[in-house]
Design a protein around this motif. Structure first.
Motif, PDB file in Angstrom:
ATOM      1  N   LYS A   2      36.840  41.500  30.517  1.00 27.32           N
ATOM      2  CA  LYS A   2      38.240  41.206  30.759  1.00 27.32           C
ATOM      3  C   LYS A   2      38.383  40.003  31.675  1.00 27.32           C
ATOM      4  N   ARG A   3      39.496  39.344  31.545  1.00 28.81           N
ATOM      5  CA  ARG A   3      39.757  38.147  32.338  1.00 28.81           C
ATOM      6  C   ARG A   3      39.728  38.446  33.844  1.00 28.81           C
ATOM      7  N   LYS A   4      40.283  39.591  34.244  1.00 27.90           N
ATOM      8  CA  LYS A   4      40.326  39.964  35.654  1.00 27.90           C
ATOM      9  C   LYS A   4      38.926  40.216  36.211  1.00 27.90           C
ATOM     10  N   SER A   5      38.084  40.904  35.458  1.00 25.24           N
ATOM     11  CA  SER A   5      36.732  41.198  35.927  1.00 25.24           C
ATOM     12  C   SER A   5      35.873  39.930  35.936  1.00 25.24           C
ATOM     13  N   LEU A   6      36.095  39.020  35.000  1.00 25.39           N
ATOM     14  CA  LEU A   6      35.377  37.746  34.991  1.00 25.39           C
ATOM     15  C   LEU A   6      35.729  36.942  36.242  1.00 25.39           C
ATOM     16  N   VAL A  11      34.316  34.826  41.639  1.00 21.93           N
ATOM     17  CA  VAL A  11      34.602  34.802  43.081  1.00 21.93           C
ATOM     18  C   VAL A  11      33.417  35.365  43.866  1.00 21.93           C
ATOM     19  N   ALA A  12      32.812  36.428  43.393  1.00 13.99           N
ATOM     20  CA  ALA A  12      31.665  37.027  44.080  1.00 13.99           C
ATOM     21  C   ALA A  12      30.473  36.066  44.107  1.00 13.99           C
TER      22      ALA A  12
END
Length: 119
Positions: A2-6, A11-12
């Motif tokens: 998903k775009r949010k998890s990517l 960021v991480a």
């Protein structure tokens, strides 16, 4: 993915890299130049000592190299940043500029026996 998890993964990864670079900067700011090529040299009284053998000086960030110039474990972890550092910022021609600490492990009398002239 998903775009949010990517986005979270990116960021991480960015945060880990920034922490890696920042930790190296702290070690480098507290570093010094030190002789990096040693060998056994015989002094006039017949004893052999470990002394610089014409290798010059190399930038040594705190905790990356031992007193004899051999790498410690952290040197392997920070190798990419160390190579950039000594090629771009802490070059060998800055050793005697007076801007950085230079760590010698020998007294001047011993070095005079060896006719050792810092570069």
């Amino acid at each position: 993915m998903k775009r949010k998890s990517l986005r979270k993964v990116i960021v991480a990864i960015g945060a880990v890299f920034l922490l890696y670079a920042a930790s190296y900067c702290v070690l480098s700011v507290n570093g010094h130049y030190q002789p990096f090529l040693f060998g056994l040299v015989q002094v006039p009284d017949g004893t052999a000592i470990m002394a610089p053998k014409g290798g010059g000086y190399r930038w040594s960030p705190k905790m990356l190299f031992s007193n004899d110039g051999s790498p410690r474990f952290l040197a392997y972890i920070y190798t990419p940043l160390y190579v950039l550092d000594f090629r771009l910022w802490h070059t060998d021609d800055l050793v005697h500029s007076g801007d950085y600490r230079v760590k010698d492990y020998f007294d001047h009398e011993t070095l005079s026996y060896l006719d050792y002239q810092p570069e």
